[in-house]
Write a protein that holds these residues in place. Structure first.
Motif, PDB file in Angstrom:
ATOM      1  N   ASP A   1      38.306  31.381  42.959  1.00 43.48           N
ATOM      2  CA  ASP A   1      38.100  31.450  44.122  1.00 43.48           C
ATOM      3  C   ASP A   1      39.277  31.326  45.131  1.00 43.48           C
ATOM      4  O   ASP A   1      39.422  32.460  46.130  1.00 43.48           O
ATOM      5  N   LEU A   2      40.183  30.704  44.963  1.00 45.46           N
ATOM      6  CA  LEU A   2      41.538  30.398  45.703  1.00 45.46           C
ATOM      7  C   LEU A   2      42.164  31.809  45.547  1.00 45.46           C
ATOM      8  O   LEU A   2      42.605  32.660  46.731  1.00 45.46           O
ATOM      9  N   SER A   3      42.420  32.642  44.411  1.00 43.28           N
ATOM     10  CA  SER A   3      43.094  33.564  44.302  1.00 43.28           C
ATOM     11  C   SER A   3      42.342  34.844  44.940  1.00 43.28           C
ATOM     12  O   SER A   3      42.552  35.779  45.709  1.00 43.28           O
ATOM     13  N   PHE A   4      40.846  34.868  44.931  1.00 45.58           N
ATOM     14  CA  PHE A   4      40.263  35.809  45.537  1.00 45.58           C
ATOM     15  C   PHE A   4      40.230  35.993  47.060  1.00 45.58           C
ATOM     16  O   PHE A   4      40.434  36.840  47.631  1.00 45.58           O
ATOM     17  N   LEU A   5      40.013  34.521  47.484  1.00 42.29           N
ATOM     18  CA  LEU A   5      40.081  34.620  49.002  1.00 42.29           C
ATOM     19  C   LEU A   5      41.654  34.839  49.625  1.00 42.29           C
ATOM     20  O   LEU A   5      41.739  35.474  50.643  1.00 42.29           O
ATOM     21  N   TYR A   6      42.747  34.499  48.782  1.00 43.60           N
ATOM     22  CA  TYR A   6      43.942  34.805  49.152  1.00 43.60           C
ATOM     23  C   TYR A   6      44.247  36.281  49.342  1.00 43.60           C
ATOM     24  O   TYR A   6      44.868  36.720  50.160  1.00 43.60           O
ATOM     25  N   ASP A   7      43.481  37.116  48.559  1.00 42.63           N
ATOM     26  CA  ASP A   7      43.775  38.312  48.525  1.00 42.63           C
ATOM     27  C   ASP A   7      42.628  39.054  48.854  1.00 42.63           C
ATOM     28  O   ASP A   7      42.228  40.171  48.535  1.00 42.63           O
ATOM     29  N   SER A   8      41.846  38.663  49.972  1.00 42.75           N
ATOM     30  CA  SER A   8      40.319  39.224  50.364  1.00 42.75           C
ATOM     31  C   SER A   8      40.716  40.702  51.054  1.00 42.75           C
ATOM     32  O   SER A   8      39.887  41.332  51.069  1.00 42.75           O
ATOM     33  N   ASN A   9      41.887  40.792  51.494  1.00 43.87           N
ATOM     34  CA  ASN A   9      42.179  42.081  52.100  1.00 43.87           C
ATOM     35  C   ASN A   9      42.282  43.093  51.159  1.00 43.87           C
ATOM     36  O   ASN A   9      42.065  44.405  51.531  1.00 43.87           O
ATOM     37  N   ALA A  10      42.239  42.850  49.779  1.00 40.34           N
ATOM     38  CA  ALA A  10      42.083  43.902  48.992  1.00 40.34           C
ATOM     39  C   ALA A  10      40.949  44.796  49.032  1.00 40.34           C
ATOM     40  O   ALA A  10      41.004  45.855  48.831  1.00 40.34           O
ATOM     41  N   LEU A  11      39.957  44.102  49.438  1.00 42.48           N
ATOM     42  CA  LEU A  11      38.608  44.772  49.807  1.00 42.48           C
ATOM     43  C   LEU A  11      38.496  45.812  50.860  1.00 42.48           C
ATOM     44  O   LEU A  11      37.734  46.790  50.982  1.00 42.48           O
ATOM     45  N   TRP A  12      39.436  45.541  51.774  1.00 39.48           N
ATOM     46  CA  TRP A  12      39.838  46.575  52.998  1.00 39.48           C
ATOM     47  C   TRP A  12      40.312  47.779  52.332  1.00 39.48           C
ATOM     48  O   TRP A  12      41.427  48.200  52.504  1.00 39.48           O
TER      49      TRP A  12
END
Length: 586
Positions: A472-483
């Motif tokens: 979860d932390l890794s995903f939220l940290y890089d959430s701009n990846a989905l942009w």
């Protein structure tokens, strides 16, 4: 075709084209407009627009990881360039060819207080294979007026000739620097930086090229093993009864099948593989921690090798590193064309050839092998550990450990698996891998930043389906990846949400205190749900074994949207289950 009117921009674009750099990842900016105009108006290039430079660089890294060829990233001047640094460092340590093209202000505008201006030259100096700092184009705008005397005109013509000579020298110097940088990315497999100063006007367009840059082909010198060194190796190898091969991050099918078979058939050799090693054989030893974690000092001494050979990238397992640092092999040989890390503080030989070249030079020349039961002893231990592993899985509750067991079995054959760092890759190490699934992970710096962006870049460039498993932390940290407008419909994300940094519960420390919860585990109550709504991903959840099985039943099937499965696990149970595991399997 339209071109930037600036010759330096034309030179960069034409040399990228000549060296077959097809993928260009562009972040918006004005100073980089000459490059953007050049790349986007040429159908040869596939251009991507990604706003966040950190995500853009990791996305490019993922493409390069997939196609094994250089990929370029383009940014404007200032702090935009610094956002590339995490991906540049990862590319540096993971041997991934990344070409950074940064627009800069002219020298006379640096250090005077202009906006979006930093000291860009050599900014990556500790983590780059080559830095090319180009010189600004010289321009001719002045011309003599109608009332100039002939003598004055002659003087101006003389100065103009000198100016044009300098301009040509400058053009040749820039061409040479660009060639050198890209050739190094091609041959040495790593990141390079080309810093490009542009003066205004930036948006002017030309209908034809003003330059015809010289293309310098990379020099590739054949590598071979030294005959005397090889002779000594053959003697040592033949007389050693305990030989260990430890393989780090390694591409699929990188080692030829004939050498895999020869090593597998040698009873004096243990081949230890990790999940990102992509190396499989029934005689090899995956899941290193499962094998060695419960060993006593006496058993460690029995396992201690005479010769250790390492190849591939960095090693995930802390336990194997601790073991080989304490019980050092008599000799450590590392096989790598570029570098050798003295990971166990006993490195003796570095063979600057590929693993295939090394084993081709060594194995066919062996005349005898010392009899040994080294492998047979540890095969019995491996069998015992696997039996105990299966028993343990039957009795534990729903937790991270059980989730990984189910997930790794669910990945479809002949697809790709991208792993997040921290807990995700370490849990994966404890399970037998599917030999048809290619596994990747950013283990160069082992950071949690950029894992999602890398996986998306890889998935976009690869024909086979890609699944990404992360915390979860890794995903939220890089959430701009989905942009990102380039996420394939077949892409699958699995987020294991234990409401914080679960790995810190496994590491030594004072747990269940306010300080620990806030600053180490960083507890939260966030989910991926609204991110999926915003970015158009199909969102599913599971929080128990039955729900997980139901969600996985059709998770990998074709769909009109990428899918994300968020699995919620109890944070206070996960660490106890994992720590008790190593006691149980003994």
């Amino acid at each position: 075709m339209k071109y930037s009117a600036i010759p330096l921009a034309q030179t960069v674009v034409q040399l990228c084209k000549a060296k077959n750099i097809k993928h260009i990842v562009i972040s918006p900016g004005s100073r980089s407009a000459p490059l953007t105009i050049g790349f986007t108006n040429d159908e040869y290039f596939t251009c991507y627009s990604i706003v966040d430079e950190r995500c853009a660089a990791f996305f490019a890294l993922g493409i390069a990881q997939s196609i094994q060829e250089p990929v370029a990233v383009v940014c404007t001047s200032g702090s935009a360039l610094l956002n590339y640094y995490p991906a540049v460092a990862e590319a540096y340590y993971s041997d991934i060819p990344l070409v950074v093209l940064s627009a800069d202000r002219p020298k006379y505008l640096v250090g005077i207080g202009d906006g979006q201006t930093i000291n860009q030259e050599n900014v990556f100096k500790n983590h780059i294979l080559y830095s090319a700092n180009l010189k600004q184009d010289l321009d001719v705008k002045a011309k003599p007026s109608d009332d100039d005397e002939p003598a004055i005109i002659k003087s101006i013509e003389h100065k103009l000739e000198r100016f044009l000579g300098l301009k040509q020298e400058l053009q040749e110097e820039n061409e040479h620097e660009i060639n050198d940088a890209i050739n190094i990315a091609l041959t040495r497999k790593g990141p390079v930086h080309i810093n490009i100063p542009f003066d205004e006007p930036l948006y002017e367009i030309a209908d034809k090229l003003n330059v015809n840059p010289k293309v310098i082909k990379p020099e590739v010198k054949p590598k071979k093993m030294d005959a005397l060194e090889l002779k000594l190796c053959l003697e040592d190898w033949s007389n050693a009864s305990k030989k260990m091969i430890l393989v780090g991050v390694n591409g699929p099918n990188a080692l030829e099948a004939k050498w895999i078979e020869e090593l597998a058939n040698d009873n004096s050799v243990l081949v230890f593989t990790e999940t990102p090693s992509n190396l499989h054989h029934k005689e090899f030893f995956p899941s290193i921690d499962k094998l060695i974690a419960p060993l006593t000092d006496e058993e460690f001494k029995e396992l201690q090798p005479d010769i250790l050979i390492t190849f591939g990238g960095l090693i995930v397992s802390k336990k194997i590193k601790a073991f080989l640092r304490k019980y050092k092999p008599k000799q450590h040989w590392h096989v790598d064309e570029k570098k050798a890390n003295d990971t166990f503080f006993c490195l003796e030989k570095h063979f600057k050839v590929s693993p295939n070249q090394f084993f081709e030079s060594l194995l066919p020349k062996l005349t005898h092998i010392k009899k040994s039961n080294y492998k047979q002893v540890w095969k019995a231990v491996k069998t015992h550990r696997r039996e105990k592993h299966s028993e343990y899985m039957e009795e534990i509750p729903f937790c991270d450990f059980k989730v990984f067991s189910k997930l790794l079995k669910s990945i479809p054959d002949h697809t790709n698996l991208q792993m997040g760092n921290s807990s995700a890759i370490r849990y994966a190490q404890l399970f037998k891998g599917n030999p048809t699934v290619a596994v990747y992970c950013n283990r160069g710096t082992s950071g949690i930043d950029g894992s999602t962006s890398t996986a998306i870049g890889f998935a976009h460039a690869n024909e086979s389906q890609t699944t990404f498993i992360t915390g979860d932390l890794s995903f939220l940290y890089d959430s701009n990846a989905l942009w990102n407008n380039h996420i394939p419909k077949s892409f699958r994300i699995i987020v294991i949400n234990n409401y914080g940094g679960g790995i810190f519960r496994i590491l030594p420390g004072h747990k269940n205190t306010e300080n620990f919860d806030m600053f180490f585990e960083t507890k939260h109550h966030l989910t991926a749900k609204h991110l999926c709504v915003m970015y158009g991903l199909d969102y599913q959840t599971a929080d128990n074994e039955e729900g997980l099985s139901a969600a996985l039943a059709d998770f990998y099937n074709e769909s009109e949207q990428p899918k994300l499965l968020e699995i919620f696990t109890p944070s206070t149970v996960n660490d106890e289950v994992l720590l008790n595991y190593f006691k149980f399997i003994r």
